[in-house]
Enzyme design. Sequence first.
Site, PDB file in Angstrom:
ATOM      1  N   LYS A 180       9.536 -35.242  -7.374  1.00 30.83           N
ATOM      2  CA  LYS A 180       9.219 -34.113  -6.501  1.00 30.83           C
ATOM      3  C   LYS A 180       7.645 -34.199  -6.410  1.00 30.83           C
ATOM      4  O   LYS A 180       6.999 -34.706  -7.172  1.00 30.83           O
ATOM      5  CB  LYS A 180       9.741 -32.694  -7.049  1.00 30.83           C
ATOM      6  CG  LYS A 180       9.428 -31.888  -6.227  1.00 30.83           C
ATOM      7  CD  LYS A 180      10.246 -30.643  -6.642  1.00 30.83           C
ATOM      8  CE  LYS A 180      10.183 -29.170  -5.919  1.00 30.83           C
ATOM      9  NZ  LYS A 180      10.700 -28.175  -6.468  1.00 30.83           N
TER      10      LYS A 180
ATOM     11  N   SER B 293      14.008 -25.685  -3.673  1.00 23.46           N
ATOM     12  CA  SER B 293      12.994 -26.573  -3.082  1.00 23.46           C
ATOM     13  C   SER B 293      13.055 -27.980  -3.306  1.00 23.46           C
ATOM     14  O   SER B 293      12.236 -28.734  -2.685  1.00 23.46           O
ATOM     15  CB  SER B 293      11.417 -25.933  -3.567  1.00 23.46           C
ATOM     16  OG  SER B 293      11.275 -26.060  -4.897  1.00 23.46           O
TER      17      SER B 293
ATOM     18  N   SER C 170      15.649 -23.873  -7.826  1.00 27.70           N
ATOM     19  CA  SER C 170      15.126 -25.001  -6.847  1.00 27.70           C
ATOM     20  C   SER C 170      15.571 -26.467  -7.478  1.00 27.70           C
ATOM     21  O   SER C 170      15.453 -27.546  -6.764  1.00 27.70           O
ATOM     22  CB  SER C 170      13.625 -25.016  -6.848  1.00 27.70           C
ATOM     23  OG  SER C 170      13.259 -24.013  -6.103  1.00 27.70           O
TER      24      SER C 170
END
Length: 292
Positions: free
Chosen positions: A83, A158, A182
Site C-alpha cells: 500500500k 482504504s 481498511s
Amino acid sequence: DRPLEQVNISQIHAAMLSGSITCESIVEAYLKNIELNNQKGAKLNAIVTMNDSAVDLARQLDVQLLSSNQLIGPLHGIPVGLKDNIDTAGIRTTAASALLQNRIAQVDAPIYTRLQQAGCVLLGKLNMHEFAWGGTSAITHFGPVHNPWNLDHIPGGSSGGSAAAVAARMCCAALGTDTLASIRLPAAYCGVTGLKASHGLASIRDIIPVAESLDHVGPLCRSVADTAYMLQSMAGFDPLDPVSIKSAPGDYIGALMQPVNKLRIGLPTGDYFARLHPDTDQAVNNAITVLT
C-alpha cells in the site's frame, strides 16, 4: 498445470526447490498480468508506482537458491505489493495524495524490511483512498481503483489497490493498513483474505499514520494459508515503535496443520442477522454449514 500467477505460496516453494520454476519466471508472470490489467480508465488502476528492480532481485534470489538449495525465508521469491502509505527507500510513497506525489523516503519501513528478509520481491506500490481516510479508494490523486469483479464497482478502502491487485493476480500477496476497516472492507469487496491482527503485533513505524492508537498493518492474500506465510514474516517487536508489543513468537504456518475438530464456533443471535440482503444471508449460512 495452473498458470504461475494462480499458484499459492507453498506450491511455489515446492516447485522452486524441485527446480521446475524460477523466481524470475514467477515475477515475469505477474508483471504480464499487471501490464494487462493496470491501465487507467477501464482497467483496475491498482498500482501507482512500479519497482524497476523486481526482475533483478528475482534473479539474485534464483542464484541464492541454486547455490544453497535453501529458501531464505517464508516469502522467498514471492511477488508482493505494498500500500502506498508504507515507506520504501528510493521508491516514492505518496498516500495517494498530490501533496506527496514526489515524496521519496530515505529508509524502508521496518515492516517492509521484514518482508525483504523473508525473501519477497516487491513489484510496486498500490493505490489507495487518499491518506487512508475513506472506504471507496475512489478519492485518490492517481484516479479511482476499480473492483476486478465489476469495473463499475468500488473495491472498498482504504486498501482498495491492495485487495484489487491480489484478486486480479497482479501480485501474490499485498500489505494494507487498517484503522477502521481498511483491510477488512476491501478484502470482503474483492473476495480475498484480509487479516487485521493484534494491535502492535507488526510494526507500523514509517507508515503514514491515521491514528497511532488504532493503526494496523496486515496482509491481503488469496487464501488463509498465504496469509499465514505473510504474518510469519511480519510479526515481531519493534523497540522504536511506541505501540509495538512483545509477544511469544507465533508459528502461524505450523498452525495451518492443527486439527480443528475441537474448536467451537459462536454465532450471534438477534439483530446481527436481521435485514440481510438475501445473497449475503445465503453466503453466511453456506459458510456456517461448511465450518460446522
